[in-house]
Design a protein around this motif. Structure first.
Motif: not given
Length: 516
Positions: A57-77
């Motif tokens: 599944x194309x989760x794109x975890x890296x695309x969900x990290x912001x400049x502070x290396x925090x994971x967005x809620x969308x990517x987390x879900x």
């Protein structure tokens, strides 16, 4: 374990009772920066792998990290929904037959342990975060297992979402291992974030890829190789597009790659990319992947590259077999590390033997029956003096730092942390602050293993071979009673004094030690 034992945490299966019976099916889950992959397979008596099931599944975890290396809620879900589906498929498998690893994005994620804890509960299995070097080793194992057993040198290149692994090796295994911060997701975000593709941007992306590889370029070129092999989705995706255009057969060539680059630039925008053979979920990160591969070709002077549909997850399957069959890789890595730091091997083995003897007598009472407990204790005993290579003063602290921060082949980052904590606690104060960062389920087992290592260290402090007699050790919930034969303590007054001091140290940590 007892009912009040903390839940499983990241990295290593904590001690449990009643592991399931051995199953034929093995499962590997790769939590990559772009996609999550799961492979369920069976290894035959001939060593060949039979694939039972694959999920991606194309989760794109890296695309969900912001400049502070925090994971967005969308990517987390997205990630958790994927893991729930994966978990349903492998919920029946015992933990010893499953390995789940996180790579570059989980290595870099801010407070990743919080996400991992939730992810483990969703998946139903533990997650190990592995170093770039360990990822490279597993990729090489997955790609090259089953190739012709000759002495040709292979260069294996794996371009993922957040990192690229480059390995040179032969039939005996890897010789050079590197992992660099170069991936299709992060490279696309950096140079094509608004979706625009220009020649100037592409050339900048291609040059940046070469800059990332600059430090290894000379070493790899001098080492040389006979065949180059590219693995994983980025390289395979590029190869499929080249095949569709008629610019490749079973290999990617430099000429074909240059033709593809011109076509990519001519599209002008990522949204305009509609190449035959390219999966839709690959399109958003395709320009960054092409630029990364071009940079690899430029840096290493590659003219032709084969491709392989095998990668990290296949390496994980073979690694499960190795671990279940004796764990030779990690045992050898421990010895290599000990010799690298000039550890007195004979003495270290004496300490390990004493520690194992102590564990065998109280494992049930102290709930240390899981095989991993004995392995961790033995590894820590064999490595407890690595810090002496720096200084005798506080050498246990130096040893902890070395073991926590170096790359030890076959080990996850959590396993290295557990071994390093045991080394730190084998002498000095049994400080609970040293356990900060240790997975919750391991806090009490590691403290108890540390106490056993401390006793083994004290009993062997004279460094005389065969000095430790057969002894009896009994345990209560928070106490130990040590019985030594005859007049041994009278004949070894220094050890007796050490044990008296140790009793005081343990009392401060909430444990009681008595001896006679």
């Amino acid at each position: 374990m007892a009912a009040d034992t903390p839940k499983q945490d990241a990295g290593v299966a904590p001690p449990t009772r009643g592991e399931g019976a051995h199953e034929l099916d093995l499962a590997a889950v790769d939590l990559g920066s772009n996609s999550f992959h799961m492979l369920v397979a069976r290894i035959g008596s001939d060593g060949l792998m039979q694939v039972i099931d694959r999920l991606r599944e194309p989760v794109r975890l890296a695309g969900g990290l912001d400049s502070d290396r925090r994971l967005s809620m969308e990517a987390r879900e997205r990630a958790l929904r994927c893991l729930a589906r994966f978990g349903e498929r492998i919920q029946h498998l015992p933990s010893r037959n499953v390995r789940v690893v996180g790579t570059n994005t989980l290595r870099e994620m801010h407070q990743g342990f919080a996400f991992i804890e939730t992810a483990e509960a969703t998946l139903g299995h533990n997650i190990e975060v592995i170093s770039g070097a360990e990822e490279a080793r597993l990729v090489y194992e997955g790609v090259t297992r089953g190739l012709e057993a000759d002495q040709r040198r292979r260069l294996v290149v794996d371009i993922g979402g957040g990192s690229t692994e480059l390995v040179i090796g032969d039939a005996q295994g890897p010789r050079l291992l590197e992992s660099v911060s170069l991936g299709c997701v992060v490279h696309t975000q950096r140079f094509f974030e608004d979706g625009s593709i220009t020649r100037k941007r592409f050339q900048a992306a291609r040059l940046a890829a070469r800059v990332e590889l600059e430090y290894l370029e000379r070493q790899y070129r001098e080492a040389g190789w006979d065949i180059a092999i590219g693995s994983s989705g980025t390289v395979r995706g590029i190869w499929r597009v080249l095949m569709a255009y008629g610019w490749a057969d079973d290999e990617i060539t430099r000429e074909g790659l240059e033709q593809l680059i011109d076509v990519v630039i001519a599209t002008g925008r990522i949204s305009a990319i509609k190449f035959e053979g390219l999966r839709e979920d690959r399109r958003p990160v395709f320009p960054g992947g092409v630029a990364a591969l071009a940079g690899v070709f430029d840096s290493l002077g590659i003219e032709r590259m084969r491709t392989s549909d095998r990668a990290l997850r296949e390496g994980l399957i073979y690694d499960i077999c190795e671990r279940n069959g004796g764990d030779a890789i990690r045992s050898e890595s421990v010895l290599v590390t000990a010799r690298r730091y000039s550890v007195d091997e004979a003495h270290a083995r004496d300490v390990a033997d004493t520690a194992r003897h102590a564990l065998s007598q109280i494992a049930k009472t102290w709930e240390l029956q899981h095989p991993q407990c004995e392995r961790l204790l033995e590894w820590a005993a064999l490595l407890h003096e690595v810090g002496l290579s720096v200084s005798h003063a506080s050498y246990h602290k130096h040893g902890e730092y070395i073991l926590r921060n170096m790359d030890i082949q076959g080990f996850s980052q959590t396993e290295q942390k557990l071994v390093s904590v045991l080394v730190r606690l084998h002498r000095g104060k049994l400080s609970s602050t040293v356990l900060d960062g240790v997975p919750g389920a391991w806090a009490q087992p590691i403290k108890r293993l540390a106490i056993l290592l401390r006793l083994a260290y004290l009993l062997n402090r004279s460094r005389k071979p065969g000095v430790v007699p057969a002894f009896a050790l009994r345990a209560t919930r928070n106490g130990l009673h040590l019985e030594l034969p005859g007049r041994w303590l009278e004949n070894n007054p220094l050890t007796c004094a050490d044990l008296e001091r140790e009793a005081t140290q343990l009392k401060a940590a909430g444990y009681r030690l008595s001896f006679r």
